[in-house]
Scaffold this motif. Sequence first.
Motif, PDB file in Angstrom:
ATOM      1  N   GLU A   2      -6.689  -0.688 -11.928  1.00  0.00           N
ATOM      2  CA  GLU A   2      -5.955   0.255 -11.084  1.00  0.00           C
ATOM      3  C   GLU A   2      -5.536  -0.394  -9.768  1.00  0.00           C
ATOM      4  O   GLU A   2      -6.071  -1.411  -9.361  1.00  0.00           O
ATOM      5  CB  GLU A   2      -6.806   1.484 -10.801  1.00  0.00           C
ATOM      6  N   TYR A   3      -4.559   0.246  -9.144  1.00  0.00           N
ATOM      7  CA  TYR A   3      -4.071  -0.244  -7.851  1.00  0.00           C
ATOM      8  C   TYR A   3      -4.912   0.317  -6.717  1.00  0.00           C
ATOM      9  O   TYR A   3      -5.284   1.473  -6.720  1.00  0.00           O
ATOM     10  CB  TYR A   3      -2.620   0.198  -7.628  1.00  0.00           C
ATOM     11  N   LYS A   4      -5.206  -0.524  -5.752  1.00  0.00           N
ATOM     12  CA  LYS A   4      -5.812  -0.093  -4.498  1.00  0.00           C
ATOM     13  C   LYS A   4      -4.700  -0.128  -3.453  1.00  0.00           C
ATOM     14  O   LYS A   4      -3.689  -0.800  -3.626  1.00  0.00           O
ATOM     15  CB  LYS A   4      -6.943  -1.022  -4.078  1.00  0.00           C
ATOM     16  N   ASN A  68     -11.329  -4.240  -2.559  1.00  0.00           N
ATOM     17  CA  ASN A  68     -12.209  -4.321  -3.717  1.00  0.00           C
ATOM     18  C   ASN A  68     -13.381  -5.273  -3.484  1.00  0.00           C
ATOM     19  O   ASN A  68     -14.537  -4.906  -3.679  1.00  0.00           O
ATOM     20  CB  ASN A  68     -11.398  -4.763  -4.938  1.00  0.00           C
ATOM     21  N   GLN A  90      -7.270  -8.400  -7.815  1.00  0.00           N
ATOM     22  CA  GLN A  90      -7.049  -6.959  -7.775  1.00  0.00           C
ATOM     23  C   GLN A  90      -5.602  -6.677  -7.361  1.00  0.00           C
ATOM     24  O   GLN A  90      -5.095  -7.271  -6.428  1.00  0.00           O
ATOM     25  CB  GLN A  90      -8.004  -6.299  -6.776  1.00  0.00           C
ATOM     26  N   ASN A  91      -4.925  -5.770  -8.071  1.00  0.00           N
ATOM     27  CA  ASN A  91      -3.580  -5.350  -7.693  1.00  0.00           C
ATOM     28  C   ASN A  91      -3.670  -4.415  -6.497  1.00  0.00           C
ATOM     29  O   ASN A  91      -4.445  -3.465  -6.504  1.00  0.00           O
ATOM     30  CB  ASN A  91      -2.880  -4.645  -8.850  1.00  0.00           C
TER      31      ASN A  91
END
Length: 108
Positions: A2-4, A68, A90-91
Amino acid sequence: MEYKTITAVKPRFGVGRVFALLVGIFLVFAALLLSLTIIGIFAGAGLLILSLPFFAVARGGARYTCPNCGFSHNAVANKKVNTTCKKCRQNITVDWIDQNKKIKKNVG
């Protein structure tokens, strides 16, 4: 994955960025002039490569900490809407805030 989301402040186009842009343009013109001669081709190529960091500084950007993993040596270029953490991959979505615009309050 998932996107942060992170929030970054848009950098101002100040004296330092203008100076870096002018130095980069000057180095490109000098590289082109040197490349006109056979002897100066290699020196012109070196100057052209040397001018690239000046254009990167002139473009601007922001540093951020990954939400993250907490890795703090990440950077994102100006006006880019998504990026990836260098450490954990991380995206991350980037929300840009313009520091020059003032929020108008509704008085009623």
